[in-house]
Design an enzyme around this catalytic site. Sequence first.
Site, PDB file in Angstrom:
ATOM      1  N   LEU A 102       0.846  -0.919  -0.088  1.00  0.00           N
ATOM      2  CA  LEU A 102      -0.105   0.321  -0.129  1.00  0.00           C
ATOM      3  C   LEU A 102       0.745   1.053   0.214  1.00  0.00           C
ATOM      4  CD1 LEU A 102      -2.726  -1.316   2.720  1.00  0.00           C
ATOM      5  CD2 LEU A 102      -3.234  -0.679   0.057  1.00  0.00           C
ATOM      6  N   ASP A 103       0.424   2.473  -0.724  1.00  0.00           N
ATOM      7  CA  ASP A 103       1.650   3.691  -0.600  1.00  0.00           C
ATOM      8  C   ASP A 103       1.210   4.089   0.436  1.00  0.00           C
ATOM      9  OD1 ASP A 103       1.811   3.189  -3.318  1.00  0.00           O
ATOM     10  OD2 ASP A 103      -0.038   4.651  -3.818  1.00  0.00           O
ATOM     11  N   MET A 104       2.171   4.829   0.861  1.00  0.00           N
ATOM     12  CA  MET A 104       2.151   5.693   2.610  1.00  0.00           C
ATOM     13  C   MET A 104       1.352   5.735   2.869  1.00  0.00           C
ATOM     14  SD  MET A 104       5.809   7.830   3.878  1.00  0.00           S
ATOM     15  CE  MET A 104       5.291   9.037   3.281  1.00  0.00           C
ATOM     16  N   GLN A 105       0.558   6.974   2.022  1.00  0.00           N
ATOM     17  CA  GLN A 105      -1.036   7.965   2.342  1.00  0.00           C
ATOM     18  C   GLN A 105      -1.420   7.088   2.387  1.00  0.00           C
ATOM     19  OE1 GLN A 105      -0.330  10.781   4.067  1.00  0.00           O
ATOM     20  NE2 GLN A 105       2.265  10.523   3.381  1.00  0.00           N
ATOM     21  N   SER A 106      -1.688   5.383   1.652  1.00  0.00           N
ATOM     22  CA  SER A 106      -2.979   4.795   1.580  1.00  0.00           C
ATOM     23  C   SER A 106      -3.008   3.783   3.398  1.00  0.00           C
ATOM     24  CB  SER A 106      -2.607   3.600   0.353  1.00  0.00           C
ATOM     25  OG  SER A 106      -2.912   4.277  -0.733  1.00  0.00           O
TER      26      SER A 106
END
Length: 258
Positions: A102-106
């Site tokens: 998952l992306d860091m901001q997800s």
Amino acid sequence: MGIRLQKALAQAGVGSRRASEDLVRSGRVRVNGKVAVLGMVVEPDTDHIELDGLPLGRAESLAYLMLNKPRGVLSSLRSQGGRPTVRDLVPADLRLYPVGRLDMQSEGLLLMTNDGPLAQRLTHPRYGHEKTYQVLLDHRPTSAQLAAWGRGITLKDGTRFGPAQVSLQPRKDDDRWVEVVLREGQKRQVRLSAQALGLSVRRLIRTGFAGLVLGALAPGKWRALSGREVGRLRRQPERGGELGPAMANPRVEKVGNQ
């Protein structure tokens, strides 16, 4: 008598021999303080073998955790610039690896395990395991945008994202939420699809993966998968056959929930 390094890694529960070979090639394995090379022979009982800086144990019990990854945490075992990683959120005595990213901001559901063959199958694109996301957009999408997203998106650089199930999921006083269900897992697929349609993702939460459901698990917390959940993961239809019977009592269940 020594054995090849990739066999020693596989026996320790890191993953299949092929996955272990990839770990060696990427420079993540050290033997007696030196970067390992593929095909070298080791003595597991006497040589000091490390993976990502952690000592390699003898054959491990398989463990399966569901983590609710918070925003701002890396889906990685290695920190970058001092940022927190998912390793910081799970028991330190378990050598677990994230299944997918998952992306860091997800945010949201992230499976972590040391079951290499299962992890490979769950992330291989040919199996098309379903992933569900709750997505907050910058504004309510039109019916035309939802229809276009559902048919599939082609980016300006030619990247093609396949069809998706996209539906409005309005919440109290906020009609900008949509649910996106994918059977692909291309990098930043949800964010780039939205951007191609003139939308911007403000929040992205994965709530389902391969039949697992995030439920009420709080951000930053984890729980052990039940034997039944592990069994369902291993029995999901795929082209190469099942992986064999699930463990009735995965080791991690003895650790306790958090």
